[in-house]
Design a protein around this motif. Structure first.
Motif, mmCIF file in Angstrom:
data_model
loop_
_atom_site.group_PDB
_atom_site.id
_atom_site.type_symbol
_atom_site.label_atom_id
_atom_site.label_comp_id
_atom_site.label_asym_id
_atom_site.label_seq_id
_atom_site.Cartn_x
_atom_site.Cartn_y
_atom_site.Cartn_z
ATOM 1 N N LEU A 115 2.841 -35.197 -19.142
ATOM 2 C CA LEU A 115 2.391 -35.303 -20.527
ATOM 3 C C LEU A 115 1.127 -36.150 -20.615
ATOM 4 C CD1 LEU A 115 2.698 -34.866 -23.558
ATOM 5 C CD2 LEU A 115 4.277 -36.827 -23.611
ATOM 6 N N THR A 116 1.094 -37.246 -19.874
ATOM 7 C CA THR A 116 -0.090 -38.104 -19.854
ATOM 8 C C THR A 116 -1.301 -37.348 -19.313
ATOM 9 O OG1 THR A 116 1.229 -40.117 -19.580
ATOM 10 C CG2 THR A 116 -1.076 -40.232 -18.908
ATOM 11 N N LEU A 117 -1.085 -36.558 -18.277
ATOM 12 C CA LEU A 117 -2.179 -35.763 -17.718
ATOM 13 C C LEU A 117 -2.683 -34.732 -18.721
ATOM 14 C CD1 LEU A 117 -0.893 -35.198 -14.079
ATOM 15 C CD2 LEU A 117 -2.960 -36.444 -14.740
ATOM 16 N N ARG A 118 -1.775 -34.095 -19.441
ATOM 17 C CA ARG A 118 -2.172 -33.118 -20.455
ATOM 18 C C ARG A 118 -3.007 -33.793 -21.545
ATOM 19 N NH1 ARG A 118 -3.357 -28.233 -20.445
ATOM 20 N NH2 ARG A 118 -1.404 -27.657 -19.394
ATOM 21 N N GLN A 119 -2.594 -34.982 -21.966
ATOM 22 C CA GLN A 119 -3.337 -35.713 -22.989
ATOM 23 C C GLN A 119 -4.712 -36.141 -22.468
ATOM 24 O OE1 GLN A 119 -0.389 -38.739 -23.692
ATOM 25 N NE2 GLN A 119 0.535 -37.642 -25.419
ATOM 26 N N SER A 120 -4.769 -36.514 -21.186
ATOM 27 C CA SER A 120 -6.049 -36.908 -20.594
ATOM 28 C C SER A 120 -7.001 -35.722 -20.511
ATOM 29 C CB SER A 120 -5.831 -37.492 -19.195
ATOM 30 O OG SER A 120 -5.121 -38.718 -19.266
ATOM 31 N N ALA A 121 -6.465 -34.544 -20.173
ATOM 32 C CA ALA A 121 -7.309 -33.347 -20.110
ATOM 33 C C ALA A 121 -7.907 -33.038 -21.478
ATOM 34 C CB ALA A 121 -6.487 -32.161 -19.598
ATOM 35 N N GLU A 122 -7.102 -33.179 -22.516
ATOM 36 C CA GLU A 122 -7.605 -32.958 -23.871
ATOM 37 C C GLU A 122 -8.642 -34.011 -24.244
ATOM 38 O OE1 GLU A 122 -4.024 -33.011 -26.136
ATOM 39 O OE2 GLU A 122 -3.365 -31.020 -25.460
ATOM 40 N N ALA A 123 -8.414 -35.253 -23.816
ATOM 41 C CA ALA A 123 -9.361 -36.333 -24.112
ATOM 42 C C ALA A 123 -10.693 -36.122 -23.390
ATOM 43 C CB ALA A 123 -8.754 -37.686 -23.723
ATOM 44 N N LEU A 124 -10.656 -35.536 -22.198
ATOM 45 C CA LEU A 124 -11.893 -35.238 -21.481
ATOM 46 C C LEU A 124 -12.742 -34.232 -22.250
ATOM 47 C CD1 LEU A 124 -10.572 -35.114 -17.826
ATOM 48 C CD2 LEU A 124 -12.562 -36.425 -18.580
ATOM 49 N N PHE A 145 -6.776 -40.136 -10.666
ATOM 50 C CA PHE A 145 -5.960 -41.129 -9.966
ATOM 51 C C PHE A 145 -4.516 -41.150 -10.459
ATOM 52 C CE2 PHE A 145 -9.954 -42.472 -8.232
ATOM 53 C CZ PHE A 145 -9.605 -42.928 -6.968
ATOM 54 N N SER A 146 -4.264 -40.628 -11.642
ATOM 55 C CA SER A 146 -2.879 -40.463 -12.092
ATOM 56 C C SER A 146 -2.177 -39.419 -11.228
ATOM 57 C CB SER A 146 -2.833 -40.032 -13.557
ATOM 58 O OG SER A 146 -3.279 -41.079 -14.398
ATOM 59 N N ILE A 147 -2.934 -38.431 -10.771
ATOM 60 C CA ILE A 147 -2.376 -37.444 -9.843
ATOM 61 C C ILE A 147 -2.204 -38.062 -8.457
ATOM 62 C CG2 ILE A 147 -2.767 -35.231 -8.695
ATOM 63 C CD1 ILE A 147 -4.415 -34.380 -11.149
ATOM 64 N N LEU A 188 -17.927 -26.814 -15.623
ATOM 65 C CA LEU A 188 -17.521 -27.198 -14.265
ATOM 66 C C LEU A 188 -16.250 -28.036 -14.288
ATOM 67 C CD1 LEU A 188 -21.059 -28.280 -12.988
ATOM 68 C CD2 LEU A 188 -19.984 -26.039 -12.765
ATOM 69 N N ASP A 189 -15.470 -27.901 -15.338
ATOM 70 C CA ASP A 189 -14.304 -28.755 -15.588
ATOM 71 C C ASP A 189 -13.036 -27.897 -15.527
ATOM 72 O OD1 ASP A 189 -12.207 -30.129 -16.950
ATOM 73 O OD2 ASP A 189 -13.659 -31.412 -17.928
ATOM 74 N N TYR A 190 -12.118 -28.262 -14.630
ATOM 75 C CA TYR A 190 -10.889 -27.490 -14.459
ATOM 76 C C TYR A 190 -9.639 -28.322 -14.754
ATOM 77 C CZ TYR A 190 -14.036 -24.176 -12.323
ATOM 78 O OH TYR A 190 -15.075 -23.305 -12.109
ATOM 79 N N HIS A 191 -9.795 -29.350 -15.573
ATOM 80 C CA HIS A 191 -8.681 -30.254 -15.820
ATOM 81 C C HIS A 191 -7.493 -29.549 -16.489
ATOM 82 C CE1 HIS A 191 -12.148 -33.007 -15.357
ATOM 83 N NE2 HIS A 191 -11.256 -33.779 -14.778
ATOM 84 N N ASP A 192 -7.753 -28.721 -17.488
ATOM 85 C CA ASP A 192 -6.660 -28.025 -18.168
ATOM 86 C C ASP A 192 -5.902 -27.124 -17.199
ATOM 87 O OD1 ASP A 192 -6.962 -29.079 -20.760
ATOM 88 O OD2 ASP A 192 -8.594 -27.694 -21.196
ATOM 89 N N GLU A 193 -6.651 -26.387 -16.374
ATOM 90 C CA GLU A 193 -6.022 -25.485 -15.422
ATOM 91 C C GLU A 193 -5.216 -26.244 -14.364
ATOM 92 O OE1 GLU A 193 -9.160 -25.490 -16.387
ATOM 93 O OE2 GLU A 193 -9.943 -23.442 -16.641
ATOM 94 N N ILE A 194 -5.750 -27.392 -13.930
ATOM 95 C CA ILE A 194 -5.035 -28.216 -12.949
ATOM 96 C C ILE A 194 -3.693 -28.674 -13.521
ATOM 97 C CG2 ILE A 194 -5.066 -30.437 -11.739
ATOM 98 C CD1 ILE A 194 -8.141 -30.026 -11.465
ATOM 99 N N VAL A 195 -3.708 -29.141 -14.772
ATOM 100 C CA VAL A 195 -2.460 -29.590 -15.385
ATOM 101 C C VAL A 195 -1.464 -28.432 -15.497
ATOM 102 C CG1 VAL A 195 -1.391 -30.590 -17.444
ATOM 103 C CG2 VAL A 195 -3.592 -31.444 -16.660
ATOM 104 N N LEU A 198 0.108 -27.936 -12.173
ATOM 105 C CA LEU A 198 1.027 -29.037 -11.875
ATOM 106 C C LEU A 198 2.314 -28.895 -12.671
ATOM 107 C CD1 LEU A 198 -1.483 -32.046 -11.812
ATOM 108 C CD2 LEU A 198 -0.318 -31.041 -9.833
ATOM 109 N N GLU A 199 2.202 -28.511 -13.928
ATOM 110 C CA GLU A 199 3.382 -28.305 -14.771
ATOM 111 C C GLU A 199 4.263 -27.195 -14.203
ATOM 112 O OE1 GLU A 199 1.538 -29.611 -19.135
ATOM 113 O OE2 GLU A 199 1.341 -27.541 -18.432
ATOM 114 N N ALA A 200 3.634 -26.200 -13.597
ATOM 115 C CA ALA A 200 4.381 -25.079 -13.016
ATOM 116 C C ALA A 200 4.927 -25.409 -11.628
ATOM 117 C CB ALA A 200 3.483 -23.848 -12.939
#
Length: 228
Positions: A115-124, A145-147, A188-195, A198-200
């Motif tokens: 959940l924290t990672l998802r929120q961070s991706a949105e914040a980015l 670094f959370s990952i 060049l940002d793949y944060h949403d896809e990475i999360v 990870l969720e899957a």
């Protein structure tokens, strides 16, 4: 010289003061708060951090030992020159270490961490749309670094931190290639896809996306970055 964002004294800590100072300077380097060309002295940093000279000197020596800083002719510290060859070496090593840490982290990430990672991706995304490079670089560091913190390998995490200490200040120049519109960085940002991967629980896909995130930034900077 571009005005720097104060590192600041922050809130009260329970750690020893020398460790607090070291962590603040380490995080400032990794998130690009200390720009190339800035001269660092223990006296000025101690004033900025609200502490005495001694813990700052100790932190600067530790960072010099990790190749994050070099001593200048006038006795102050600064960032080492970033040559094309050095940058390529650092980024190539990141491509070995960070996808591996991501792959290992999948089993260590629980619902709260995801959940924290998802929120961070949105914040980015929000930081890029708001043209806030300081926030973007800080959140990007925290996101990754959370990952990595969940990988279960202290030695691997240490290696990644050491790489970021050296490459983090240079990444600030990345934003300058987008002119007045930082939103271009989202291409060049793949944060949403990475999360999502990870969720899957898909370790291989998450690691591949993390590698793609690093590689495309690497390629872009090798083409457009300014090296010494």
């Amino acid at each position: 010289m571009t005005p720097h964002r104060p590192i600041g004294p922050g809130t009260a800590e329970t750690q020893p003061l020398h460790e607090v100072v070291y962590e603040k300077l380490r995080n400032a380097l990794m998130s690009g708060q200390i720009a190339p060309g800035r001269k660092l002295t223990s006296r000025k940093l101690a004033k900025e951090l609200g502490t005495s000279d001694m813990p700052v000197r100790s932190a600067l020596v530790r960072l010099q030992a990790l190749r994050a800083l070099v001593q200048l002719d006038n006795g102050s510290m600064g960032l080492p020159p970033m040559t094309r060859a050095r940058f390529a070496d650092l980024m190539s090593t990141r491509l070995v270490c960070e996808p591996t840490a991501t792959r290992l982290a999948v089993q260590g990430l629980g619902a709260a961490e995801l959940l924290t990672l998802r929120q961070s991706a949105e914040a980015l995304t929000a930081a890029a749309e708001d043209q806030d490079i300081d926030a973007y670089l800080r959140i990007n560091r925290d996101f990754k670094f959370s990952i990595y913190a969940a990988c279960g390998s202290p030695s691997l995490l240490f290696l990644i931190e050491t790489l970021w200490l050296q490459v983090g200040p240079f990444l600030r120049q990345f934003s300058g290639q987008f002119g007045n519109d930082l939103r271009g960085i989202l291409d060049l940002d793949y944060h949403d896809e990475i999360v999502s991967r990870l969720e899957a629980g898909d370790a291989e896909a998450a690691a591949a996306l993390l590698a793609r995130d690093i590689r495309e930034g690497f390629d872009f900077l090798m083409e457009h970055g300014h090296f010494e």
